[in-house]
Write a protein that holds these residues in place. Structure first.
Motif, PDB file in Angstrom:
ATOM      1  N   VAL A 147       0.815  -1.212   0.000  1.00 49.39           N
ATOM      2  CA  VAL A 147       0.000   0.000   0.000  1.00 49.39           C
ATOM      3  C   VAL A 147       0.850   1.264   0.000  1.00 49.39           C
ATOM      4  CG1 VAL A 147      -1.965  -1.095   1.130  1.00 49.39           C
ATOM      5  CG2 VAL A 147      -0.173  -0.037   2.533  1.00 49.39           C
ATOM      6  N   ASP A 148       2.180   1.133   0.119  1.00 50.97           N
ATOM      7  CA  ASP A 148       3.004   2.339   0.231  1.00 50.97           C
ATOM      8  C   ASP A 148       4.392   2.220  -0.406  1.00 50.97           C
ATOM      9  OD1 ASP A 148       4.168   0.580   1.990  1.00 50.97           O
ATOM     10  OD2 ASP A 148       3.965   1.869   3.771  1.00 50.97           O
ATOM     11  N   SER A 149       4.528   1.393  -1.443  1.00 52.15           N
ATOM     12  CA  SER A 149       5.838   1.286  -2.105  1.00 52.15           C
ATOM     13  C   SER A 149       6.242   2.592  -2.767  1.00 52.15           C
ATOM     14  CB  SER A 149       5.832   0.152  -3.142  1.00 52.15           C
ATOM     15  OG  SER A 149       4.960   0.445  -4.220  1.00 52.15           O
ATOM     16  N   TYR A 150       5.263   3.461  -3.021  1.00 49.99           N
ATOM     17  CA  TYR A 150       5.580   4.758  -3.636  1.00 49.99           C
ATOM     18  C   TYR A 150       6.559   5.560  -2.780  1.00 49.99           C
ATOM     19  CZ  TYR A 150       2.482   7.094  -0.310  1.00 49.99           C
ATOM     20  OH  TYR A 150       1.900   7.578   0.847  1.00 49.99           O
ATOM     21  N   LYS A 151       6.542   5.338  -1.465  1.00 50.69           N
ATOM     22  CA  LYS A 151       7.425   6.083  -0.569  1.00 50.69           C
ATOM     23  C   LYS A 151       8.894   5.814  -0.860  1.00 50.69           C
ATOM     24  CE  LYS A 151       4.079   6.271   3.237  1.00 50.69           C
ATOM     25  NZ  LYS A 151       3.778   5.857   4.623  1.00 50.69           N
ATOM     26  N   GLU A 152       9.182   4.626  -1.371  1.00 50.62           N
ATOM     27  CA  GLU A 152      10.557   4.268  -1.717  1.00 50.62           C
ATOM     28  C   GLU A 152      10.886   4.623  -3.162  1.00 50.62           C
ATOM     29  OE1 GLU A 152      10.819   0.115  -0.946  1.00 50.62           O
ATOM     30  OE2 GLU A 152      10.482   0.316   1.214  1.00 50.62           O
ATOM     31  N   GLU A 153       9.861   4.780  -3.989  1.00 47.60           N
ATOM     32  CA  GLU A 153      10.062   4.996  -5.421  1.00 47.60           C
ATOM     33  C   GLU A 153      10.028   6.475  -5.818  1.00 47.60           C
ATOM     34  OE1 GLU A 153       7.708   0.789  -6.245  1.00 47.60           O
ATOM     35  OE2 GLU A 153       6.738   2.708  -6.637  1.00 47.60           O
ATOM     36  N   PHE A 154       9.299   7.279  -5.050  1.00 44.50           N
ATOM     37  CA  PHE A 154       9.137   8.690  -5.383  1.00 44.50           C
ATOM     38  C   PHE A 154      10.022   9.566  -4.510  1.00 44.50           C
ATOM     39  CE2 PHE A 154       4.351   7.985  -6.603  1.00 44.50           C
ATOM     40  CZ  PHE A 154       4.754   7.167  -7.651  1.00 44.50           C
ATOM     41  N   THR A 155      10.460  10.679  -5.055  1.00 39.52           N
ATOM     42  CA  THR A 155      11.197  11.663  -4.274  1.00 39.52           C
ATOM     43  C   THR A 155      10.209  12.455  -3.413  1.00 39.52           C
ATOM     44  OG1 THR A 155      10.971  13.425  -5.910  1.00 39.52           O
ATOM     45  CG2 THR A 155      12.861  11.921  -6.159  1.00 39.52           C
ATOM     46  N   PRO A 156      10.689  13.128  -2.352  1.00 44.57           N
ATOM     47  CA  PRO A 156       9.789  13.971  -1.553  1.00 44.57           C
ATOM     48  C   PRO A 156       9.066  15.011  -2.397  1.00 44.57           C
ATOM     49  CG  PRO A 156      11.858  13.650  -0.394  1.00 44.57           C
ATOM     50  CD  PRO A 156      12.038  13.057  -1.761  1.00 44.57           C
ATOM     51  N   GLU A 157       9.736  15.532  -3.413  1.00 43.42           N
ATOM     52  CA  GLU A 157       9.113  16.522  -4.282  1.00 43.42           C
ATOM     53  C   GLU A 157       7.955  15.918  -5.072  1.00 43.42           C
ATOM     54  OE1 GLU A 157      12.971  17.771  -3.007  1.00 43.42           O
ATOM     55  OE2 GLU A 157      12.412  15.945  -4.121  1.00 43.42           O
ATOM     56  N   MET A 158       8.145  14.698  -5.559  1.00 42.30           N
ATOM     57  CA  MET A 158       7.079  14.023  -6.288  1.00 42.30           C
ATOM     58  C   MET A 158       5.867  13.790  -5.385  1.00 42.30           C
ATOM     59  SD  MET A 158       9.237  11.107  -8.349  1.00 42.30           S
ATOM     60  CE  MET A 158      10.383  11.509  -9.676  1.00 42.30           C
TER      61      MET A 158
END
Length: 303
Positions: free
Chosen positions: A270-281
């Motif tokens: 439910v949260d793999s985006y946290k590892e894939e996206f930059t804080p800006e994204m």
């Protein structure tokens, strides 16, 4: 950056060939015992389909060995084959062609048994008999955190059923602008969310399935008028676990992907985006989500 050639259908983006399907879908003869699973792409559709089909078919695991596409036809799928093939040829994409000869819409029309139907179209593109209440099939709509949808859809569009050539950063902008296949995420999700009062519509979230699948199985069973023992429910939950789904050739999509490094069922989180996206994204996506969900009551309003 490159993607499919898409046409705007009242805020809904599809290849031009979809124009031939609008009237066919609008005039589809619906049955009260039909069971639909609808969603915006990459919201957990396959997972939900497998659960719904087994619950509706008395936990027939032998029958579930048949490929999901043939148990649960994807209604409008053929409308983007031509564009998909053009895109594959243009970029020399290696993809199995077996599915291209199947007319899934016709498969739905000719099925004389209880029909299980998948679609990603918004509510207002469903058959008129559903929209006007003439027929009341069971409809299960699944939604997912938009940030995780972006992550999953980018992998799908850039690496699996390839329809986008570009960077992740480009794709995020592209997605927020609603320029991908099926268009704006909120255009579809809110079209169903605003019908959630209807007794024949059940809305699920990917997150609740991930957190407590057994409770969701019970909820869907009740919705479909089915009842199973605790042991049967636990067995189904095991069948639907990420590890089992990933290796199940009837649902994992690998029959149509020649490159085994490309995975249709990827992380199941439910949260793999946290590892894939930059804080800006993430910040950009949060701002976009906030603008679109404020006042709607969607469960992602405060995330």
């Amino acid at each position: 950056m490159a993607t499919f050639t898409l046409k705007d259908f009242n805020g809904f983006k599809m290849p031009p060939e979809f124009n031939e399907y609008i009237e066919r879908i609008e005039n589809l003869e619906v049955r009260n015992d039909d069971v639909w699973v609808t969603s915006f792409p990459k919201c957990g559709t396959t997972w939900t389909q497998e659960m719904v089909w087994l619950i509706g078919n008395d936990l027939n695991y032998e029958g579930a060995k048949t490929e999901l596409d043939f148990r649960f036809p994807f209604l409008e799928c053929n409308s983007f084959y031509e564009e998909w093939n053009n895109f594959r040829n243009k970029f020399n994409i290696n993809f199995k062609e077996a599915e291209d000869e199947v007319d899934f819409f016709e498969m739905v029309e000719k099925n004389e048994n209880v029909r299980y139907i998948k679609s990603h179209v918004p509510w207002d593109f469903l058959p008129k008999q559903i929209k006007d209440g003439t027929k009341n099939p069971k409809i299960i709509h699944v939604i997912r955190n938009p940030k995780q949808v972006v992550s999953s859809y980018y992998n799908h569009a850039a690496n699996v059923h390839i329809q986008f050539v570009g960077t992740l950063e480009e794709y995020i902008e592209f997605f927020m602008q609603g320029r991908q296949l099926y268009g704006d995420y909120f255009r579809t999700v809110l079209s169903y969310w605003n019908q959630r009062h209807l007794p024949n519509l059940l809305i699920l979230t990917y997150e609740e399935m991930h957190a407590d699948l057994i409770s969701v199985i019970k909820k869907v069973s009740d919705f479909l008028g089915k009842s199973y023992s605790e042991d049967e429910i636990k067995k189904l939950a095991h069948h639907l676990s990420f590890d089992q789904m990933k290796k199940n050739v009837a649902v994992n999509g690998q029959l149509y992907i020649k490159d085994e490094s490309r995975q249709f069922i990827r992380t199941g989180t439910v949260d793999s985006y946290k590892e894939e996206f930059t804080p800006e994204m993430i910040s950009k996506l949060d701002e976009w989500i906030s603008k679109n969900v404020i006042g709607t009551g969607l469960p992602y309003e405060k995330q």
